[in-house]
Design an enzyme around this catalytic site. Structure first.
Site, PDB file in Angstrom:
ATOM      1  CG  ASP A 516      -9.682 -59.211 -44.912  1.00 39.29           C
ATOM      2  OD1 ASP A 516     -10.270 -59.340 -45.992  1.00 39.29           O
ATOM      3  OD2 ASP A 516      -9.109 -58.176 -44.571  1.00 39.29           O
ATOM      4  CG  ASP A 722      -7.566 -55.110 -42.510  1.00 37.80           C
ATOM      5  OD1 ASP A 722      -8.637 -55.587 -42.903  1.00 37.80           O
ATOM      6  OD2 ASP A 722      -6.958 -54.212 -43.086  1.00 37.80           O
ATOM      7  CG  ASP A 726     -12.758 -57.483 -42.444  1.00 39.55           C
ATOM      8  OD1 ASP A 726     -13.507 -57.647 -43.417  1.00 39.55           O
ATOM      9  OD2 ASP A 726     -11.562 -57.767 -42.439  1.00 39.55           O
TER      10      ASP A 726
END
Lengths: 829, 63
Positions: A516, A722, A726
């Site tokens: 990410d 993080d 997510d």
């Protein structure tokens, strides 16, 4: 103002959180002026210094991560602690006229915190004893109810920057503690027993070569019997139980041959001792039990560690509620007394005890725990709110829709707990090996017994027993837990906490690693670094407009704008007037009117759809210089007539990102970056960081789909994120790693957590995972080879008890020592 | 060799003592926090400055 972002600004000396831009606040600690992020932290630091407790800063292992409290607010905030209903629930009366309660303390992270808490509490008159448990973050306080009150204690903890609230002793906590203690005692008894039995056995073995008197042999045997009886009956009981269960379920595992070997050897030795003939195997019995208990204990510790992580989430829901009823008004009751349909009030700063719907009030709720969004979300009448969310602004009246185990948070936790209770695949592989092994051993034993019936019936029992003892899968069952425990421990010390065995086995075999961007590759805290007004507007003026528009937005960019307005640099940019009909358009920006004019702020092409004006200086692509890479985004403020100003926001790339990615690429992983950020600069920088694939503007669902697609193609995908959005991604990946600064729930969904956000630990974990695989293979190879080697000896009746004992302990020790090599934090070649 | 008849049972008694001590230590929570206790000894145990202005010299007077 403006200009380039400097190097990383220092974080708050007390809490470790970033210091708002432009704020200059210092406290004298340990003889130096230290930067502070807020008045609360400053007050705490100054108080510690004044009390001579600032030594804490030197001893502690990490910052608290909690902003210091603003003391004047606290008194009122803790008034609820005086309610009699709560007292009944949490305070227990001791015989000596004193009372005690257990407090859950947030931010308790190291021995230094324990020290300062105990120091500070004991200095208060009326407090009799304080016991702190670091593992469960609980402080047990005993005090004199005549002189002080629970509220004083909580206030006193708040003074030194720890948020505490009364806690009920968690049921599973208690269960785990019991399980842990029982296992430890079993292991200790087995260990002590094994040591003692060995002395008798050595005497017997020596006597087998030297002539030894009948009486002495008898004495040694009886002693062995006395010592090994409690070992078998007490320490080995779990193995018998488990074996019985496996037999009943017709699913034989490792426990069946273990139980047969221990039970058989003990029974035969007992017979031999009483009758004074044959051989005794007391030493083998005790050592089996000891080694096996060690293996089980290590397995249990890993399991407990991951479940305690889950439990810290449960602690997020408060233990009390302010129930409102027509007949009795507002009353503080224990949270579990709240039923569906009850109304309750939540004051600012408190968290919600149940899911519900807002009946009265306008406020903002921070639900980072579940959604991962760190900024509060505005709520009004009719909005749904969830348990564990924190009410930030003003009081709310809420009608409960789901309580207790039914809340969103509780059900998510239940799911995670179930996933965690699954045994890692390596352990299951070991079980499969065990099943094959068990059937083999039992087959050989039966065959051996029948064969000896023809050769020499009187020796049939002894050789069969020798076969069972020799093939006891002691080393085999130690192979996995010791390797797993050693690797987990080594990585935990380095800062990667592993919550599931999947990480170590899956990381090395992954084909592709997905990253990410925001918060993972970057620090995730964009700051406003440039303002470029157009059409002759003033900086302060456009910033004021932007802040007003973004006032209620939860987006990190909005937050950056608000923060920029609060510091001294952009003074004179207070919010102007009220915004009306503000609407945020997900993925684009915010639209609203101020004093009759309509404004838009957000993505340039959306904010000023008419003008195709490019961002100033075409800076999108060269924001990166050397290794100090910066992701820069331009957002545009516009009114109906056209653009008003450009805002440049920067989010620097983590310093170790480049090296970590390099190392991973060298290992042959394909690297991919998926980000929700649509700006071209994101892709340009991904390219420079060396990603094989980079895609911008991906929605959270899109990320999950991408993972599914790759998996369908047969790739194994590791995910690093993080957690802001997510959570689902974490569960989709074959292996997932979360940043420690991410939201709590994504950390739970993840298989491992990077405590200090060091990306460099990922290649290291890969390294460890490879080493662990190698060591596991060695362990299995050795254990099986040993068993196969002694089998012919045992079958042919040549295996003396001392050879069996020696061989068994050597092979187990080899396995344990081999596993311990993983514990050394050396860069392996 | 008769001394063995004394020494070996004595060994068993000592083993019993060791087990009792171990069980006591586990039940007493002495194995629960292996790190913190090790570090505790490093902290200065001297009571630091009186933390509250009104603190008097009678902290432990029982009831």
């Amino acid at each position: 103002m403006g200009g380039e972002a400097g190097t990383d600004p220092p974080d708050c000396f007390h809490c470790g959180l970033p210091i708002p831009k432009g704020l200059t606040l210092f406290a004298d600690v340990l003889g130096e002026a230290r930067p502070m992020c807020c008045i609360g932290c400053c007050a705490v630091a100054e108080m510690l210094e004044a009390q001579g407790l600032s030594e804490w800063y030197r001893r502690r292992k990490g910052a608290t991560g909690f902003r210091g409290p603003f003391l004047p607010d606290l008194d009122d905030q803790f008034a609820y602690l005086e309610s009699p209903a709560l007292e009944e629930e949490f305070i227990e009366h001791d015989s000596g006229g004193s009372v005690h309660a257990s407090l859950l303390v947030e931010g308790l992270s190291c021995a230094a915190c324990v020290w300062i808490i105990e120091r500070h509490l004991l200095a208060r008159e009326g407090i009799r004893s304080v016991r702190t448990s670091l593992a469960s973050r609980r402080v047990q306080v005993e005090w004199d109810p005549e002189r002080i009150h629970l509220r004083d204690i909580v206030l006193r903890l708040a003074e030194i920057g720890f948020a505490a609230r009364p806690a009920q002793p968690g049921e599973s906590d208690e269960l785990e503690r019991k399980e842990d203690r029982a296992a430890l005692i079993r292991m200790g008894v087995a260990g002590l027993g094994a040591m003692n039995v060995m002395t008798y056995s050595v005497a017997l073995y020596a006597g087998a070569f030297d002539e030894m008197s009948e009486a002495a042999v008898g004495l040694m045997r009886w002693m062995g019997l006395i010592v090994s009886t409690p070992v078998v009956l007490f320490s080995a009981r779990p193995f018998f139980r488990a074996a019985w269960r496996e037999i009943r379920l017709a699913a034989p595992g490792m426990d069946v041959p273990v139980a047969i070997a221990i039970g058989g050897a003990y029974a035969v030795s007992l017979y031999a001792t009483i009758r004074g003939t044959g051989e005794v195997y007391f030493d083998s019995v005790c050592m089996f039990t000891f080694f096996l208990s060690v293996g089980r204990y290590l397995e249990m510790r890993i399991r407990h560690r991951s479940s305690s992580l889950t439990r810290s989430m449960i602690d997020a829901t408060p233990a009390f509620a302010r129930r409102v009823r027509d007949d009795e008004g507002e009353r503080v009751v224990p949270a579990h007394a709240l039923g569906v349909g009850d109304r309750f009030r939540v004051r600012p700063g408190e968290s919600l005890p149940a899911d519900g719907i807002v009946l009265e009030g306008r406020s903002a709720v921070e639900e980072a725990l579940v959604t991962g969004e760190p900024w509060p979300r505005p709520v009004t009448v009719g909005a749904a709110v969830i348990a564990g969310g924190i009410n930030v602004e003003s009081p709310l009246l809420v009608e409960a829709t789901r309580v207790g185990e039914r809340t969103t948070l509780a059900s998510i936790l239940a799911l995670i707990e179930r996933a965690q209770s699954e045994r890692p695949k390596v352990a299951r592989t070991a079980d499969r090996v065990a099943v094959a092994f068990v059937s083999g051993v039992l087959g050989v034993a039966v065959f051996n017994w029948i064969a000896w019936q023809f050769i020499a019936p009187e020796r049939a029992m002894w050789t069969t027993l020798a076969v069972l003892v020799a093939t006891c899968p002691c080393a085999l069952s130690l192979a996995t837990p010791t390797a797993l425990a050693a690797a987990t421990h080594a990585l935990a010390r380095a800062g990667l906490v592993i919550t599931s065995g999947r990480v170590l086995e899956g990381l090395a075999s992954a084909d592709r690693i997905l990253f990410d961007k925001t918060g993972t590759l970057t620090r995730g805290q964009p700051t406003l670094t440039r303002i470029v007004p157009v059409r002759g507007h003033e900086e302060a003026e456009v910033l004021a407009l932007a802040r007003t528009l973004e006032r209620d937005s939860e987006h990190p960019y909005a937050h950056a704008l608000r923060v920029a307005g609060e510091d001294g640099v952009h003074s004179g940019s207070a919010e102007v007037g009220d915004q009306e009909e503000v609407a945020s358009v997900t993925g684009f920006g915010v639209e609203g009117s101020i004093a009759g004019t309509r404004y838009r702020i957000g993505r340039p092409e959306w904010a000023a759809s008419s003008s195709g004006e490019p961002p100033p200086e075409g800076e999108t692509a060269d924001a990166m210089d050397g290794s100090a890479a910066v992701f820069r985004v331009w957002i545009l403020l516009a009114d109906e007539k056209g653009p008003l100003a450009w805002f440049g926001l920067e989010d620097p790339v983590r310093k170790d990102a480049r090296a970590a990615l390099e190392a991973l690429r060298e290992r042959g992983f394909r690297l991919e970056m998926l980000t929700g950020d649509p700006s071209p600069s994101a892709l340009a920088i991904a390219d420079r960081l060396g990603f094989d694939v980079a895609e911008g503007g991906v929605t959270p669902e899109g990320k999950v789909e991408r993972v599914r697609l790759l998996q369908a193609r047969g790739e194994r995908v590791a995910v690093v994120g993080d957690g802001v959005n997510d959570g689902p991604l974490m569960r989709a990946g074959d292996v997932s790693i979360a940043m420690g600064s991410g939201c709590d729930l994504s950390r739970l969904g993840a298989d491992a957590v990077l405590l200090r956000n060091e990306l460099a630990l990922i290649p290291r974990a890969v390294e460890w995972s490879l080493r662990m695989k190698r060591i596991l293979a060695q362990n299995f190879g050795w254990a099986i080879a040993y068993n196969l080697l002694v089998l012919p000896l045992a079958v042919s009746g040549q295996l003396a008890p001392w050879v069996a004992a020696l061989g068994m302990s050597t092979s187990s020790l080899v396995v344990v020592l081999n596993s311990l090599r993983l514990n050394r934090l050396r860069e392996a070649g | 060799m008769t001394i063995l008849l004394v020494l070996i049972p004595l060994g068993i008694v000592l083993l019993g003592v060791a087990i009792v001590a171990f069980v006591w230590a586990v039940r007493n929570g002495q194995f629960e926090d292996l790190e913190g206790e090790g570090e505790r000894i490093l902290f200065d145990d001297e009571p630091s400055l009186p933390s509250d202005g009104e603190r008097q010299a009678s902290p432990a007077e029982g009831e």
